[in-house]
Enzyme design. Structure first.
Site, PDB file in Angstrom:
ATOM      1  N   SER A  83       2.326  17.051   3.862  1.00  0.00           N
ATOM      2  CA  SER A  83       3.181  16.492   4.910  1.00  0.00           C
ATOM      3  C   SER A  83       3.898  17.577   5.716  1.00  0.00           C
ATOM      4  CB  SER A  83       4.219  15.542   4.287  1.00  0.00           C
ATOM      5  OG  SER A  83       3.577  14.460   3.653  1.00  0.00           O
ATOM      6  N   THR A 134      -4.648  19.803   5.411  1.00  0.00           N
ATOM      7  CA  THR A 134      -3.927  19.746   4.139  1.00  0.00           C
ATOM      8  C   THR A 134      -4.302  20.898   3.207  1.00  0.00           C
ATOM      9  OG1 THR A 134      -3.758  17.356   4.267  1.00  0.00           O
ATOM     10  CG2 THR A 134      -3.531  18.329   2.088  1.00  0.00           C
ATOM     11  N   ARG A 185     -11.133 -23.664  -6.030  1.00  0.00           N
ATOM     12  CA  ARG A 185     -10.868 -23.822  -7.468  1.00  0.00           C
ATOM     13  C   ARG A 185      -9.900 -24.970  -7.716  1.00  0.00           C
ATOM     14  NH1 ARG A 185     -11.198 -20.694 -12.268  1.00  0.00           N
ATOM     15  NH2 ARG A 185     -10.552 -22.093 -13.933  1.00  0.00           N
ATOM     16  N   GLY A 206      -9.105 -14.769 -13.670  1.00  0.00           N
ATOM     17  CA  GLY A 206     -10.145 -13.934 -14.266  1.00  0.00           C
ATOM     18  C   GLY A 206     -11.256 -13.586 -13.298  1.00  0.00           C
ATOM     19  N   ASP A 216       2.277  10.870   4.250  1.00  0.00           N
ATOM     20  CA  ASP A 216       2.792  10.071   3.136  1.00  0.00           C
ATOM     21  C   ASP A 216       3.770   9.022   3.670  1.00  0.00           C
ATOM     22  OD1 ASP A 216       3.454   9.902   0.041  1.00  0.00           O
ATOM     23  OD2 ASP A 216       5.352   9.935   1.138  1.00  0.00           O
ATOM     24  N   GLU A 264      -2.918  10.958   6.329  1.00  0.00           N
ATOM     25  CA  GLU A 264      -2.346  10.873   7.677  1.00  0.00           C
ATOM     26  C   GLU A 264      -0.819  10.739   7.621  1.00  0.00           C
ATOM     27  OE1 GLU A 264      -3.844  11.221  10.737  1.00  0.00           O
ATOM     28  OE2 GLU A 264      -5.579  11.831   9.567  1.00  0.00           O
ATOM     29  N   THR A 298      -1.160   7.410   1.619  1.00  0.00           N
ATOM     30  CA  THR A 298      -0.892   8.840   1.473  1.00  0.00           C
ATOM     31  C   THR A 298      -1.427   9.675   2.623  1.00  0.00           C
ATOM     32  OG1 THR A 298      -0.932   8.604  -0.936  1.00  0.00           O
ATOM     33  CG2 THR A 298      -1.197  10.830  -0.056  1.00  0.00           C
TER      34      THR A 298
END
Length: 698
Positions: A198, A192, A371, A458, A483, A481, A479
């Site tokens: 790409s 890159t 929960r 939370g 996009d 290897e 992204t």
């Protein structure tokens, strides 16, 4: 005896005919079918707590043999994953803390990798080519320990090491294998650039051959050609596989001939002193959104000379006198062969992304079972997973996790077979399939982690419960290897190519062969009778589900081809593609969903344990019908699904979500992720609240 058999056959035929007549009558008769699917049970009437008391008259929750399901899921490489988990469990000093600086995380990540290889004796590099499935199993386990560690391992062995093995020849393997394997030769994968990611064919870095010295001169011609985001470059790397345009001297006006992008081994630091070598400029890309245990850097080359033998010459070579030879006749064919050998990175990302989704789903579902909140008046509070809204968030996601698991396992198998056979048809299939699955799965996982965080309220926001780090570390999977948007376009392009071949009289092979049959079905009008069938047996029939998925893909493919042809006349091929881009992306996603469902159905059929098979069938039905419901507008617009059938699908999705909720604990337990891997206190299988409160000091 023969007469009796004939009578039985005749009776069976009459029974089938009678059933078909009855179905037809029910769908033509406006009276509601008394066997209509039972609506989802209301929370005021029903609570189901993992095998507790069931509502009178309702079917008991299915029993699931978790151990058998886990054995089926994890397969033959379970032992090596356990070895990874056990090593890090016994090394608390190597476990990544919640709060850690960038520099400390990088050094910890290196110690983790060195410990895994040199102390635990796990040597992933030895499996990259010869046993890829085992390599990816190790990668999944390592990523569960720390995603930065998984990526650093991938850079070292899949990218840097893989480029040497796959693009080089015997001389390169003999020289570098041991050093890469034992981590003496830490390396980078420098593809890159600042201006090009790409579009690899657009790379600007050059490698000019000098016949006088028998060397290549690696040069960065402008700032846009600086290699960017290169893992291992900022701190630890000693070598880089550099992708550059190979330029040979010529006698024409230009003075050089561009032979296309090739890969070269370039030393970047001294092996002993670790000092940066002359002509190489390295800068740190700095703090990132996630994966800060990986030392990404930027590289600039200023007339760096390397010997001719450092060209990775499997697909193209240069002789001492400067002549170029290749078994492949054109730049495009050589480029395709080069990238085809590097497809393992996409396979690994798709597979690893499913591992991340398993962790996030496990945390969210275990907490949702634990929960309790609100409930009927004067009665105990209920588990938040008993709420339909929570089931709607998490149960289809859990079903997708299972679907992706089997789809990526199949991809790994195909990739392994491709490495053994080098079959051209399989190479093309793996290239397109890995692009599609990597894109689809990583995008889904990225969205799902945020949904899991929200589902935990939370407490999902506490860093110790991991959703933040999982989300940040995984985000870049969409992204690198390739996009995701670009990869989906590759899938669409491949589908259109095969579509054209079909209508020229050719055969469609591999994963795409379903298009032959479904395209023929699409070209005829939908059956108005089957469009109204709403019985549970029909909706849960794998053939109906597959037909629906494939019909949608075939329809999108046919319409995309027509639209491209129409717009090409006025806009040209590029303009037409851009005009139809969203349509093409939808087509690619539809195809990948069809492939995923087909593999899931196969996995259900192949499961040897009866209870596990029943659980997987339930989960598979939820995956399929939830996808159909999410795109119900498409099916309604073409009358593939009548209004009554759409309503029945919606009801069944809700009911299946409720049924999957009843075995949700067993389903996430089957992932077999130890507490020291999930690490979130709210996901602990025992004393979760105790561990959570102890973390803050109580």
């Amino acid at each position: 005896m023969m007469n009796q058999t004939a009578e039985e056959d005749k009776s069976d035929d009459l029974s089938i005919i009678n059933r078909r007549i009855e179905r037809l009558r029910l769908h033509l008769d406006p009276i509601i079918n008394k066997n209509e699917i039972t609506p989802v049970l209301s929370m005021e009437v029903k609570r189901c707590r993992g095998g507790g008391e069931k509502e009178k008259g309702k079917k008991a929750a299915m029993e699931v043999n978790t151990e058998a399901l886990s054995d089926y899921m994890r397969g033959e490489y379970r032992d090596v994953q356990e070895k990874v988990y056990e090593y890090f469990k016994g090394k608390p000093e190597l476990q990544t803390p919640i709060e850690i600086s960038k520099d400390d995380h990088r050094e910890l990540c290196l110690r983790q990798l060195v410990g895994l290889v040199r102390e635990a004796g796990i040597r992933p590099f030895r499996y990259v080519v010869d046993e890829p499935a085992k390599y990816f199993a190790i990668l999944e386990a390592v990523g569960g320990i720390d995603m930065s560690l998984g990526i650093k391992m991938g850079v070292q062995y899949s990218l840097w090491g893989g480029s040497v093995l796959n693009l080089g020849t015997k001389k390169h393997k003999d020289k570098y294998f041991e050093g890469i394997d034992n981590l003496d030769y830490m390396g980078c994968f420098a593809m890159t650039e600042l201006h090009h990611g790409s579009n690899v064919q657009g790379l600007q870095t050059v490698a000019i051959f000098d016949p006088i010295t028998d060397e290549f001169i690696i040069d960065t011609p402008n700032d846009g050609a600086i290699k960017w985001w290169i893992g291992n470059a900022a701190v630890h790397g000693k070598f880089a596989t550099v992708f550059a345009k190979l330029m040979l001297p010529s006698h024409d006006a230009k003075g050089v001939t561009d032979m296309g992008v090739h890969a070269f081994i370039v030393p970047i630091r001294d092996l002993r002193s670790h000092e940066t070598l002359p002509g190489i400029e390295i800068h740190d890309c700095g703090h990132k959104v996630g994966l800060n245990g990986v030392d990404n850097g930027a590289l600039r080359f200023k007339s760096v000379r390397i010997p001719r033998e450092n060209l990775l010459n499997r697909f193209g070579d240069v002789s001492r006198d400067g002549k170029y030879t290749s078994s492949l006749p054109t730049i495009n064919k050589r480029f395709a062969a080069t990238l085809g050998e590097l497809v393992g990175g996409r396979v690994g990302l798709a597979y690893s992304s499913v591992g991340v989704l398993k962790i996030a789903s496990t945390i969210a579902i275990r907490y949702s079972l634990l929960r309790q909140q609100f409930g009927p008046p004067k009665q105990p509070e209920v588990s938040i997973l008993d709420y339909q809204s929570q089931q709607h968030k998490l149960m289809p996601m859990l079903a997708s996790t299972y679907a992706f698991h089997f789809a990526t396992l199949d991809l790994v198998d195909k990739y392994s077979e491709m490495k053994k056979t080098h079959d051209d048809e399989l190479v093309g299939e793996v290239h397109a399939l890995s692009a599609g699955l990597k894109s689809y799965v990583t995008s889904f996982t990225a969205k799902s982690i945020s949904i899991c965080r929200e589902a935990c309220g939370g407490h999902g926001y506490a860093a110790v419960n991991r959703f933040g780090s999982l989300r940040n570390d995984h985000d870049i999977f969409q992204t690198f290897e390739g996009d995701n948007t670009v990869l989906l376009q590759q899938v669409a392009g491949d589908l259109l190519k095969r579509y054209q071949e079909k209508f020229r009289g050719g055969a469609i092979a591999g994963t795409w062969n379903y298009l032959t049959e479904s395209m023929n079905a699409y070209l005829s009008a939908p059956n108005p009778v089957t469009a109204r069938w709403e019985g549970e047996e029909h909706l849960r029939d794998p053939q109906f589900q597959l037909d629906a998925f494939r019909y949608r893909t075939s329809r999108l493919l046919h319409s995309a081809a027509l639209r491209l042809r129409k717009h090409s006349n006025s806009l040209g091929s590029f303009g037409a593609w851009n005009r139809c881009l969203n349509h093409l992306l939808t087509l690619a996603e539809s195809h990948i969903e069809s492939v995923i469902l087909a593999k899931f159905i196969d996995a259900v059929k192949s499961c040897p344990d009866e209870s596990s098979r029943a659980a997987l069938k339930l989960v598979c039905d939820l995956y399929a019908l939830d996808r159909i419901w999410n795109d119900i507008g498409t099916y309604r617009n073409v009358d593939y699904v009548a209004p009554n059938k759409a309503k029945a699908i919606h009801k069944l999705v809700d009911y299946l979500s409720f049924q999957v909720r009843n075995i949700a604990k067993e389903l996430v337990d089957a992932f077999d992720l130890p507490d020291d891997v999930t690490r979130a206190p709210i996901a602990m299988q025992k004393e979760a609240y105790t561990q959570y409160t102890q973390y803050v000091g109580f």
